[in-house]
Design a protein around this motif. Structure first.
Motif, mmCIF file in Angstrom:
data_model
loop_
_atom_site.group_PDB
_atom_site.id
_atom_site.type_symbol
_atom_site.label_atom_id
_atom_site.label_comp_id
_atom_site.label_asym_id
_atom_site.label_seq_id
_atom_site.Cartn_x
_atom_site.Cartn_y
_atom_site.Cartn_z
ATOM 1 N N PRO A 152 17.412 20.482 -0.176
ATOM 2 C CA PRO A 152 16.754 21.707 -0.049
ATOM 3 C C PRO A 152 15.168 21.629 0.517
ATOM 4 N N LYS A 153 14.650 20.318 0.111
ATOM 5 C CA LYS A 153 13.127 20.271 0.340
ATOM 6 C C LYS A 153 12.759 19.658 1.570
ATOM 7 N N PHE A 154 14.017 19.523 2.514
ATOM 8 C CA PHE A 154 13.693 18.980 3.829
ATOM 9 C C PHE A 154 13.448 19.851 4.870
ATOM 10 N N ALA A 155 12.369 19.459 5.552
ATOM 11 C CA ALA A 155 11.940 20.474 6.762
ATOM 12 C C ALA A 155 11.477 19.179 7.943
ATOM 13 N N ALA A 156 12.017 19.773 9.153
ATOM 14 C CA ALA A 156 11.542 18.917 10.359
ATOM 15 C C ALA A 156 10.877 19.977 11.366
ATOM 16 N N LYS A 157 9.747 19.480 11.981
ATOM 17 C CA LYS A 157 9.070 20.155 12.965
ATOM 18 C C LYS A 157 8.716 19.574 14.283
ATOM 19 N N ARG A 158 8.872 19.968 15.332
ATOM 20 C CA ARG A 158 8.297 19.289 16.477
ATOM 21 C C ARG A 158 6.720 19.611 17.154
ATOM 22 N N TYR A 159 6.364 18.382 17.163
ATOM 23 C CA TYR A 159 4.807 18.567 17.733
ATOM 24 C C TYR A 159 4.709 17.646 18.864
ATOM 25 N N LYS A 160 4.695 18.455 20.198
ATOM 26 C CA LYS A 160 4.822 17.724 21.385
ATOM 27 C C LYS A 160 4.123 16.606 21.715
ATOM 28 N N HIS A 161 2.775 16.790 21.272
ATOM 29 C CA HIS A 161 1.742 15.730 21.597
ATOM 30 C C HIS A 161 1.704 14.367 20.624
ATOM 31 N N LEU A 162 2.689 14.210 19.695
ATOM 32 C CA LEU A 162 2.918 13.108 18.613
ATOM 33 C C LEU A 162 3.050 11.989 19.356
ATOM 34 N N HIS A 163 2.267 10.784 19.060
ATOM 35 C CA HIS A 163 2.530 9.499 19.642
ATOM 36 C C HIS A 163 2.731 8.567 18.796
ATOM 37 N N ASP A 164 1.713 8.711 17.830
ATOM 38 C CA ASP A 164 1.934 7.532 16.623
ATOM 39 C C ASP A 164 2.529 7.743 15.761
ATOM 40 N N ARG A 165 3.093 6.459 15.123
ATOM 41 C CA ARG A 165 3.912 6.881 13.976
ATOM 42 C C ARG A 165 3.375 6.360 12.570
ATOM 43 N N PHE A 166 3.696 7.063 11.637
ATOM 44 C CA PHE A 166 3.419 6.828 10.191
ATOM 45 C C PHE A 166 4.102 7.360 9.182
ATOM 46 N N MET A 167 3.824 7.198 8.246
ATOM 47 C CA MET A 167 4.678 7.836 6.871
ATOM 48 C C MET A 167 3.664 7.759 5.768
ATOM 49 N N ILE A 168 3.827 8.613 4.782
ATOM 50 C CA ILE A 168 3.194 8.806 3.409
ATOM 51 C C ILE A 168 4.406 8.858 2.505
ATOM 52 N N VAL A 169 4.365 8.114 1.717
ATOM 53 C CA VAL A 169 5.257 8.260 0.457
ATOM 54 C C VAL A 169 4.472 8.245 -0.913
ATOM 55 N N ASP A 170 4.630 9.148 -1.493
ATOM 56 C CA ASP A 170 3.815 9.799 -2.697
ATOM 57 C C ASP A 170 2.289 9.409 -2.445
ATOM 58 N N GLU A 171 2.061 8.259 -2.852
ATOM 59 C CA GLU A 171 0.413 8.153 -2.844
ATOM 60 C C GLU A 171 0.167 6.906 -2.002
ATOM 61 N N VAL A 172 1.036 6.630 -1.134
ATOM 62 C CA VAL A 172 0.770 5.260 -0.342
ATOM 63 C C VAL A 172 0.889 5.703 1.222
ATOM 64 N N GLY A 173 0.027 5.211 2.025
ATOM 65 C CA GLY A 173 0.239 5.626 3.425
ATOM 66 C C GLY A 173 0.346 4.222 4.197
ATOM 67 N N TYR A 174 1.321 4.660 5.339
ATOM 68 C CA TYR A 174 1.791 3.572 5.917
ATOM 69 C C TYR A 174 1.416 3.939 7.599
ATOM 70 N N VAL A 175 1.221 2.900 8.237
ATOM 71 C CA VAL A 175 1.077 3.081 9.838
ATOM 72 C C VAL A 175 2.146 2.085 10.336
ATOM 73 N N LEU A 176 3.093 2.732 11.143
ATOM 74 C CA LEU A 176 4.243 2.093 11.636
ATOM 75 C C LEU A 176 3.876 1.798 12.889
ATOM 76 N N GLY A 177 4.033 0.610 13.467
ATOM 77 C CA GLY A 177 4.169 0.293 15.063
ATOM 78 C C GLY A 177 5.163 0.848 15.916
ATOM 79 N N PRO A 178 6.524 0.687 15.566
ATOM 80 C CA PRO A 178 7.538 1.069 16.180
ATOM 81 C C PRO A 178 8.119 2.337 15.689
ATOM 82 N N SER A 179 9.043 3.005 16.511
ATOM 83 C CA SER A 179 9.766 4.240 16.139
ATOM 84 C C SER A 179 10.636 3.789 15.106
ATOM 85 N N ILE A 180 10.999 4.616 14.232
ATOM 86 C CA ILE A 180 12.108 4.160 13.208
ATOM 87 C C ILE A 180 13.343 3.885 13.906
#
Length: 150
Positions: A86-114
């Motif tokens: 129930p706490k899942f949400a997805a949105k589209r931002y058409k100008h997004l290119h880079d990939r990254f994630m934040i898990v709790d207090e840690v940020g990650y920059v991802l080179g490739p698409s998941i």
């Protein structure tokens, strides 16, 4: 992880080409350890993201996914996933290119698409320091407020 599939130095991790399972395993372990929130920005997503990585996150955690493009039956799968998470949400931002994630207090920059990480090219992951993570979180929140519902 299979020895030789990953090279690490400081905050940089390189997953060798064709070590897709190793990359997915890293993501699954990282996401499964989350306690409160997972924020993901990925330019291309498809319906496999739910079974490949997102289903290891506790349903009580906030999960926000921003993407630029989607393929397959993503919309239908997102709706079904949201019924159980129930706490899942997805949105589209058409100008997004880079990939990254934040898990709790840690940020990650991802080179490739998941969806195809380490399939045809090596995959880079950079773990951010706190100051950089805070900037990335602010960036994510800006994108989220500008993004459209999936």
């Amino acid at each position: 992880m299979i020895p030789g599939d990953v090279k690490k130095s400081g905050s940089l991790m390189i997953v060798n080409r064709k070590a897709t399972h190793t990359f997915d395993k890293f993501l699954r372990q990282t996401l499964a350890a989350s306690k409160t929130q997972v924020l993901i920005a990925d330019s291309w997503v498809d319906d496999t993201i739910f079974d490949t990585v997102l289903d290891v996150i506790a349903p009580t955690n906030t999960i926000k996914l921003i993407f630029a493009q989607h393929r397959g039956t993503f919309d239908a799968r997102a709706k079904r996933f949201g019924q159980q998470y129930p706490k899942f949400a997805a949105k589209r931002y058409k100008h997004l290119h880079d990939r990254f994630m934040i898990v709790d207090e840690v940020g990650y920059v991802l080179g490739p698409s998941i969806e195809d990480a380490a399939s045809n090219s090596p995959a880079l992951v950079i773990v951010l320091a706190q100051k950089e993570k805070n900037l990335l979180l602010s960036f994510f929140n800006d994108l989220w407020s500008s993004a459209k519902g999936a």
